[in-house]
Design a protein around this motif. Structure first.
Motif, mmCIF file in Angstrom:
data_model
loop_
_atom_site.group_PDB
_atom_site.id
_atom_site.type_symbol
_atom_site.label_atom_id
_atom_site.label_comp_id
_atom_site.label_asym_id
_atom_site.label_seq_id
_atom_site.Cartn_x
_atom_site.Cartn_y
_atom_site.Cartn_z
ATOM 1 N N LEU A 181 -3.224 -9.541 7.926
ATOM 2 C CA LEU A 181 -2.970 -8.175 8.279
ATOM 3 C C LEU A 181 -1.933 -7.748 7.084
ATOM 4 N N GLY A 182 -1.577 -8.481 6.075
ATOM 5 C CA GLY A 182 -0.568 -8.094 5.465
ATOM 6 C C GLY A 182 -0.927 -7.776 3.964
ATOM 7 N N GLY A 183 -2.036 -7.317 3.717
ATOM 8 C CA GLY A 183 -2.559 -7.000 2.531
ATOM 9 C C GLY A 183 -3.029 -8.343 1.843
ATOM 10 N N PRO A 192 -5.906 3.672 7.651
ATOM 11 C CA PRO A 192 -5.560 5.049 8.223
ATOM 12 C C PRO A 192 -3.836 5.032 8.017
ATOM 13 N N PRO A 193 -3.518 6.224 8.150
ATOM 14 C CA PRO A 193 -2.002 6.479 8.059
ATOM 15 C C PRO A 193 -1.307 5.729 9.069
ATOM 16 N N ALA A 194 -1.821 5.634 10.160
ATOM 17 C CA ALA A 194 -0.935 4.939 11.441
ATOM 18 C C ALA A 194 -0.980 3.457 11.053
ATOM 19 N N TRP A 195 -2.198 3.142 10.840
ATOM 20 C CA TRP A 195 -2.141 1.434 10.321
ATOM 21 C C TRP A 195 -1.345 1.232 9.393
ATOM 22 N N ARG A 196 -1.250 2.171 8.321
ATOM 23 C CA ARG A 196 -0.515 1.891 7.068
ATOM 24 C C ARG A 196 1.203 1.978 7.477
ATOM 25 N N LEU A 200 4.112 -1.683 7.452
ATOM 26 C CA LEU A 200 5.310 -1.760 6.813
ATOM 27 C C LEU A 200 6.209 -2.645 7.737
ATOM 28 N N PHE A 201 5.971 -2.978 8.752
ATOM 29 C CA PHE A 201 6.862 -3.660 9.738
ATOM 30 C C PHE A 201 6.511 -5.166 9.668
ATOM 31 N N ASN A 202 5.438 -5.322 8.986
ATOM 32 C CA ASN A 202 5.165 -6.642 8.496
ATOM 33 C C ASN A 202 5.665 -7.419 7.266
ATOM 34 N N PRO A 203 6.622 -8.328 7.546
ATOM 35 C CA PRO A 203 7.307 -8.782 6.482
ATOM 36 C C PRO A 203 6.669 -9.523 5.398
ATOM 37 N N ILE A 204 5.564 -9.974 5.511
ATOM 38 C CA ILE A 204 4.281 -10.417 5.015
ATOM 39 C C ILE A 204 3.950 -9.567 3.703
ATOM 40 N N SER A 219 1.226 -2.493 -6.605
ATOM 41 C CA SER A 219 1.942 -3.022 -5.230
ATOM 42 C C SER A 219 1.748 -2.001 -4.240
ATOM 43 N N ASP A 220 1.645 -2.374 -2.999
ATOM 44 C CA ASP A 220 1.868 -1.563 -1.832
ATOM 45 C C ASP A 220 3.174 -0.934 -1.640
#
Length: 253
Positions: A181-183, A192-196, A200-204, A219-220
């Protein structure tokens, strides 16, 4: 600094890799090849490029990070758990070896094996897709920092675990899902904006993004933020290890 003791523990841990070569090196490489076959053939035919990079090349940093996370945790956690399980940890603790030397040896061996595995997977990836590493120094820096960080994290897991099933709990049920789930196989900009925002709360995300930047300058999140998050995670894991030795948590009982 008792370098002879550090080298003895380090050499013992590295020798274990030679005895389990199939599990330590060949198995992750075969898994990587299967990822390329599945994702490259099934998804790569539908998604030709992401941010100007071919899909097959885009997923290479994610595949390396996925193996690096898992192997660093497994190597370090098993390396310290086995002496606890057999009782030989008391011989190490009673020897004239400091906590720094113990951590340096166990974590250093686990990180070394993970870095070697990452480089092997990188070499394997060149057989499937053409790669161009724009910032090789930063690539190695992110590789080493990530391996050292997750080896420290694995050391904490190895001390915390009460059984072999707990050794696999965090790598399999926490780190692997967060990596997917970390790209690792997509850009979070495609979400989608909400999932994006949630990603960002995923440290990975920050670890993979910084490593991918060293390849393609894409990079993201900003590379500065990725580097900062990597250092913060390293500091937290190092603080956890320091606390373990200061309190003797599950080492002296």
């Amino acid at each position: 600094m008792n370098w002879r003791a550090v080298y003895a523990i380090y050499r013992f841990e590295m020798a274990r890799t030679g005895r389990t070569l199939m599990q330590s090196i060949l198995s992750p490489v075969i898994s990587t090849c299967l990822y390329f076959v599945v994702f490259g053939a099934a998804i790569g035919s539908r998604i030709t490029q992401i941010e100007g990079v071919s899909y097959g090349a885009f997923i290479v940093p994610g595949l390396i990070m996925l193996s690096l996370f898992t192997e660093s945790l497994n190597n370090a956690s098993f390396g310290i758990y086995l002496p606890r399980f057999t009782g030989t940890i008391y011989e190490v603790l009673s020897a004239p070896v400091s906590a720094l030397e113990i951590v340096l040896a166990y974590v250093g061996a686990a990180a070394t094996k993970s870095v070697i595995l990452g480089l092997v997977i990188l070499a394997t990836a060149t057989l499937f897709v053409p790669l161009h590493i724009l910032h090789p120094v930063w690539m190695v820096a992110f590789l080493v920092m990530t391996a050292a960080t997750f080896s420290l994290f694995g050391f904490i897991i190895g001390v915390w675990a009460k059984g072999f099933e707990q050794l696999q709990f965090i790598p399999m049920l926490v780190i692997t899902p967060l990596t997917f789930l970390g790209g690792a196989f997509y850009s979070i900009e495609m979400l989608p904006p909400a999932w994006r925002t949630a990603s960002l709360f995923n440290p990975i995300v920050y670890l993979i993004s910084g490593f991918r930047w060293s390849f393609y300058e894409t990079s993201d999140v900003g590379v500065g933020m990725s580097l900062a998050m990597t250092l913060v995670f390293f500091a937290l894991c190092l603080g956890g290890v320091v606390w373990i030795f200061r309190t003797g948590y599950r080492l002296k009982s």
